[in-house]
Design a protein around this motif. Sequence first.
Motif, PDB file in Angstrom:
ATOM      1  N   ALA A  28       0.859  -1.182   0.000  1.00 32.52           N
ATOM      2  CA  ALA A  28       0.000   0.000   0.000  1.00 32.52           C
ATOM      3  C   ALA A  28       0.894   1.230   0.000  1.00 32.52           C
ATOM      4  N   VAL A  29       0.481   2.260  -0.724  1.00 34.49           N
ATOM      5  CA  VAL A  29       1.267   3.489  -0.831  1.00 34.49           C
ATOM      6  C   VAL A  29       0.514   4.623  -0.158  1.00 34.49           C
ATOM      7  N   VAL A  30       1.174   5.251   0.812  1.00 36.11           N
ATOM      8  CA  VAL A  30       0.613   6.412   1.498  1.00 36.11           C
ATOM      9  C   VAL A  30       1.465   7.617   1.133  1.00 36.11           C
ATOM     10  N   ARG A  31       0.808   8.667   0.683  1.00 36.18           N
ATOM     11  CA  ARG A  31       1.509   9.861   0.194  1.00 36.18           C
ATOM     12  C   ARG A  31       1.209  11.051   1.087  1.00 36.18           C
ATOM     13  N   LEU A  32       2.228  11.872   1.319  1.00 35.04           N
ATOM     14  CA  LEU A  32       2.088  13.133   2.044  1.00 35.04           C
ATOM     15  C   LEU A  32       2.542  14.262   1.134  1.00 35.04           C
TER      16      LEU A  32
END
Length: 452
Positions: A28-32
């Motif tokens: 899973a990719v979490v972006r800020l």
Amino acid sequence: MPSSGLPGQDITGTIYALSSAPGRAGVAVVRLSGPGAGPALTALAGRLPPPRQAARALLKDATGGAIDDALVLWFPGPGSFTGEDVAEFHIHGGRAVLAALFAALRARPGLRLAEPGEFSRRAFAHGKLDLTQAEAIADLIDAETEAQRRQGLTQLQGELGRLYERWRQSLLRALAHLEADIDFPEEDLPEGVADAVKPQVRALSAELAAHLADNRRGERLRDGVGVVILGAPNVGKSSLLNALARREAAIVSDIAGTTRDIVEVHLDLGGYPVVLADTAGLRETADRIESEGVRRALARADSADLKLVVIDAAAWPDLPAATAALIDSDTLLIANKTDTRPLPEGASYQGRPVLPLSVSTGAGLDELLELLGTEIAARYSPSGTASLTRARHREALEHCHAALARFLANDGDTELAAEDLRLAARALGRITGSVGVEDILDIVFRDFCIGK
């Protein structure tokens, strides 16, 4: 490119979201994005990795508890998708892992969950994308066929935006000549400035008209080519729908009038998106519900891009009047049930070939699919230039074209001519977001998913 802020939305804070699909996954990719992205990455991973290089890190929360063994990436602004500092966490895709990471991010001051489309909206605000490119991101995410993917990628690469910006700059140059004539009448400027720029405006108007007369190719590729199955009751319309869909999407019965409402299925036909609709059998009836079904069938026929008109081979060559009335240049005529009565070799009706078919045995089905695919490709294959893909684009281009028509019809009022060029340029600018787009930003981004 636009560089203004976003009305009604804070772009100074830091946002985060899941950028990959929700649910269980390997990764899973979490972006800020925002000024707090770097500090948050440092706090959770223990360090900032080199820009644009993946690094392995054990993520920890504020208490020192381990969250996950992950990959992290750092994209300092302005060299990032949004133009801001951006961080990415590539974690294991379990729900508990994601919940733990979100809890750690939520606990940090100044961070908040992103709104749908906010990453792309920030990219637009910081001049990384024009509006046509932002819309292309949504189209690529939603693409289900090869033709949709190709069209979305072409638009994302800026081909459509560059075309409209070239037209706008041409109009602005012509406008500058007119405004000089208006603002500096005492200067020794050539006479007939408006007439002098008319040839280039006329050429641009013709180019724009050809762009509009595209058979709505781009919109059809984006939304799906509308194909409707029509014919009298019990000719096999629902069976044909099921055969093309390869599933039982419609109820099949030997009772006439079984289908009363429109039944739709979505198909990928040779890479082209197709919305195939089964309809009520066309006949006179006293049943009010069936009569409404017939009305809807005829209305769908009027709006369809292609019609598959089905007849019973046993009745050939006598076609019911309601069926014969539907045959035109947008029709493929099909004779079903040829397993019980073969169709004469080379059969045609009013000069149009009749395709023999037996849905029950499958004979002729491959030929129908090939013919349908060829017809759709001939009408909607990419033309080699970017196609307009949205009603928003078409409306703005029509306003632009109307303004150019007024300019070309002007008989000497320079101020009115200048205003028409100004309106035309403004209409083009609203497509890409170059001018006056505050009132349409919500429309453009409302259908995005969170994390994009």
